[in-house]
Design an enzyme around this catalytic site. Structure first.
Site, PDB file in Angstrom:
ATOM      1  N   ASP A 228       5.247   7.343 -10.385  1.00 58.36           N
ATOM      2  CA  ASP A 228       6.138   6.099  -9.553  1.00 58.36           C
ATOM      3  C   ASP A 228       7.255   6.175 -10.351  1.00 58.36           C
ATOM      4  OD1 ASP A 228       6.318   5.369  -7.127  1.00 58.36           O
ATOM      5  OD2 ASP A 228       5.171   3.779  -6.875  1.00 58.36           O
TER       6      ASP A 228
ATOM      7  N   GLY B 282       1.437  -1.158   0.115  1.00 62.90           N
ATOM      8  CA  GLY B 282       0.145   0.052  -0.376  1.00 62.90           C
ATOM      9  C   GLY B 282       0.706   1.236   0.090  1.00 62.90           C
TER      10      GLY B 282
ATOM     11  N   LYS C 293       5.214  11.301  -2.422  1.00 64.13           N
ATOM     12  CA  LYS C 293       6.614   9.925  -2.300  1.00 64.13           C
ATOM     13  C   LYS C 293       7.695  10.559  -1.009  1.00 64.13           C
ATOM     14  CE  LYS C 293       9.061   7.273  -5.549  1.00 64.13           C
ATOM     15  NZ  LYS C 293       9.614   7.063  -6.414  1.00 64.13           N
TER      16      LYS C 293
ATOM     17  N   ARG D 283       3.517  14.797  -6.280  1.00 69.21           N
ATOM     18  CA  ARG D 283       3.685  15.198  -7.613  1.00 69.21           C
ATOM     19  C   ARG D 283       1.862  15.028  -7.801  1.00 69.21           C
ATOM     20  NH1 ARG D 283       2.676   9.455  -6.808  1.00 69.21           N
ATOM     21  NH2 ARG D 283       5.584   9.043  -6.824  1.00 69.21           N
TER      22      ARG D 283
ATOM     23  N   GLY E  58       3.383   3.045   1.385  1.00 71.65           N
ATOM     24  CA  GLY E  58       4.738   2.959   2.480  1.00 71.65           C
ATOM     25  C   GLY E  58       5.342   4.256   2.732  1.00 71.65           C
TER      26      GLY E  58
ATOM     27  N   ASP F 282       0.974  -2.742  -9.192  1.00 73.75           N
ATOM     28  CA  ASP F 282       0.569  -1.671  -8.351  1.00 73.75           C
ATOM     29  C   ASP F 282       1.120  -0.040  -8.458  1.00 73.75           C
ATOM     30  OD1 ASP F 282       2.886  -3.023  -6.959  1.00 73.75           O
ATOM     31  OD2 ASP F 282       3.429  -1.192  -6.775  1.00 73.75           O
ATOM     32  N   ASN F 283       1.952   0.172 -10.213  1.00 75.29           N
ATOM     33  CA  ASN F 283       2.689   0.663 -10.562  1.00 75.29           C
ATOM     34  C   ASN F 283       2.073   1.548 -11.605  1.00 75.29           C
ATOM     35  OD1 ASN F 283       4.297   1.061  -8.276  1.00 75.29           O
ATOM     36  ND2 ASN F 283       6.356   0.361  -9.458  1.00 75.29           N
TER      37      ASN F 283
ATOM     38  N   ASP G 234      11.055   3.826   6.579  1.00 71.17           N
ATOM     39  CA  ASP G 234      11.293   4.322   7.009  1.00 71.17           C
ATOM     40  C   ASP G 234      10.206   5.571   6.500  1.00 71.17           C
ATOM     41  OD1 ASP G 234      12.644   5.799   4.876  1.00 71.17           O
ATOM     42  OD2 ASP G 234      14.389   5.879   5.431  1.00 71.17           O
TER      43      ASP G 234
END
Length: 452
Positions: A263, A91, A114, A180, A93, A253-254, A126
């Site tokens: 992405d 998901g 991002k 973005r 992250g 997922d992209n 992180d």
């Protein structure tokens, strides 16, 4: 904040999906926020160009809510096939959607991040973004936009003052948060997650949301949605090829269901027409190599079709999916002829020209950017020898769609190969010199003006 009511049109349609596709989250508290890049050309399309730098940082670095839109950031949930292996534990992250605005074409645009901090989907990450990663995304999106590829735009890059450790590049390295501007963040993986959970009601809501808000169609028909996605993604694959671009990680997922590329991680532009050229060092099988990108995107759309079986019959889904090839072939001809700067003829003639060009580029290893620069307008220079004789003949019937009268054509081709990307980053990393980046953006936009 200064608002132009004609240009600034907030929305919050994502909330109509309920909490089946997102989790409310909070942005990280960064040690500092130093504005490094603001894309006022893109910001003007959604009424944000009048922000002062302080207001820009407050909204796009500290993520104070923009008026009239989402009250707090939302990390999107999705699944996906990653290098053909299904992963139900992913998901957003290190990002979230924090605003929705209408652009000057009345499209619904998401402002997504991002590097904005950890979310429930961060796993062991992180939630941060390296400054280098942000710089690379600026370069990718600017170049793709200029080359006619449907892409997200990098709206903002803000340095955040944290030292990050990364195993695949020199560490510690500098950190950043990026925003973005994207025509939706609904991915094929969003549908896969709902299919995995067997939630028919949520699937119907998502289909209706996508058709109404991202395609402008008053429909709930999953077959119609698949047909639109097939057309858009076939066009995206074609534009990648004409641009010589390798995304690097075409996981499901992209893939945005609007067919808009986004992405950017280990992307590269291919120096020559080499179908085996890869962008990601970890793509050992060449799954997402330059020449395999149409196949990869088609495979991802197959996963959308499989997800829609939750609410639709298999027969019409398969029939619709099989139209990808018949959409891709004319789309790649259109894309290559656009970059070549000539007016299309009939489909058979166009297809023959494209095949002739691809053959010549592949067998001679001629630089892609050099060829399209030299041949723009359809007149191939004399120094292209016998290997391009068939190309010259095939170009004979084609008229230029615009003259070579822009100043760009009196210089050298604008390319984006890895050595230059690294050089631009080195100037920032070694001397905090941002001039090469800004000069490259100006050169890219000059090329875009010449091509349009």
């Amino acid at each position: 904040m200064p608002i132009n009511p004609q240009a600034y049109r907030p929305a919050k349609t994502l909330l109509t999906l309920g909490d089946t596709v997102f989790d409310p989250v909070a942005a990280a508290d960064f040690p500092e926020t130093r504005l490094r890049f603001r894309n006022d050309r893109a910001a003007a399309e959604v009424g944000l160009d009048a922000l002062t730098d302080d207001e820009w940082i407050a909204h796009l670095g500290r993520f104070e809510p923009l008026p009239g839109t989402l009250p707090q950031p939302l990390a999107l949930r999705y699944h996906g096939h990653q290098f053909r292996t299904y992963n139900p534990e992913i998901g957003d992250g290190r990002g979230f959607t924090f605003a929705q605005l209408r652009d000057d074409d009345d499209r619904l645009m998401d402002l997504g991040t991002k590097g904005s901090g950890q979310t429930p989907w961060s796993r062991f990450g992180d939630g941060r973004l390296t400054l280098k990663g942000g710089v690379r995304e600026i370069l990718a999106t600017e170049m793709l936009e200029a080359l006619g590829v449907p892409t997200s735009r990098t709206l903002s890059l803000i340095e955040t003052g944290e030292a990050l450790d990364r195993g695949d590049e020199p560490s510690p390295t500098r950190s950043a948060v990026m925003v973005r501007l994207n025509h939706g963040h609904i991915r094929i993986g969003t549908f896969q997650r709902i299919a995995y959970e067997r939630d028919e009601a949520a699937m119907r809501r998502l289909v209706g949301y996508t058709l109404r808000n991202l395609y402008g169609e008053d429909s709930d028909d999953p077959i119609r949605l698949l047909d639109l996605v097939v057309a858009r993604t076939a066009t995206l694959a074609a534009r990648y090829m004409a641009a010589g671009f390798v995304h690097g990680v075409l996981n499901s997922d992209n893939i945005n269901v609007t067919g808009e590329s986004f992405d950017y991680g280990p992307w590269r532009f291919a120096p020559t027409w080499d179908p085996a050229f890869t962008a990601a060092y970890f793509d050992h099988r060449g799954l997402y190599a330059f020449g395999r990108q149409p196949e990869a995107i088609h495979w991802d759309v197959m996963q959308l079709a499989a997800s829609l079986r939750l609410i639709a019959e298999s027969g019409p889904l398969v029939e619709t999916l099989e139209r990808f090839g018949e959409r891709y072939q004319p789309a790649v001809a259109t894309a290559i002829l656009w970059r070549l700067g000539v007016i299309p003829q009939d489909p058979d003639t166009d297809r023959a020209l494209v095949q002739t060009i691809e053959q010549a580029l592949r067998t001679t290893a001629t630089p892609i950017d050099r060829f399209f620069f030299d041949a723009f307008g359809g007149a191939l220079p004399d120094h292209y020898g016998d290997a391009f004789a068939a190309v010259r003949t095939a170009l004979g019937p084609y008229a230029a769609r615009r003259a070579r009268d822009h100043d760009y054509w009196r210089g050298e081709p604008c390319a984006m190969l890895i050595d230059e990307v690294e050089s631009i980053w080195s100037a920032i990393a070694d001397r905090d010199d941002w001039a090469p980046l800004h000069a490259k953006i100006a050169a890219i936009r000059k090329m875009g003006d010449a091509l349009r």
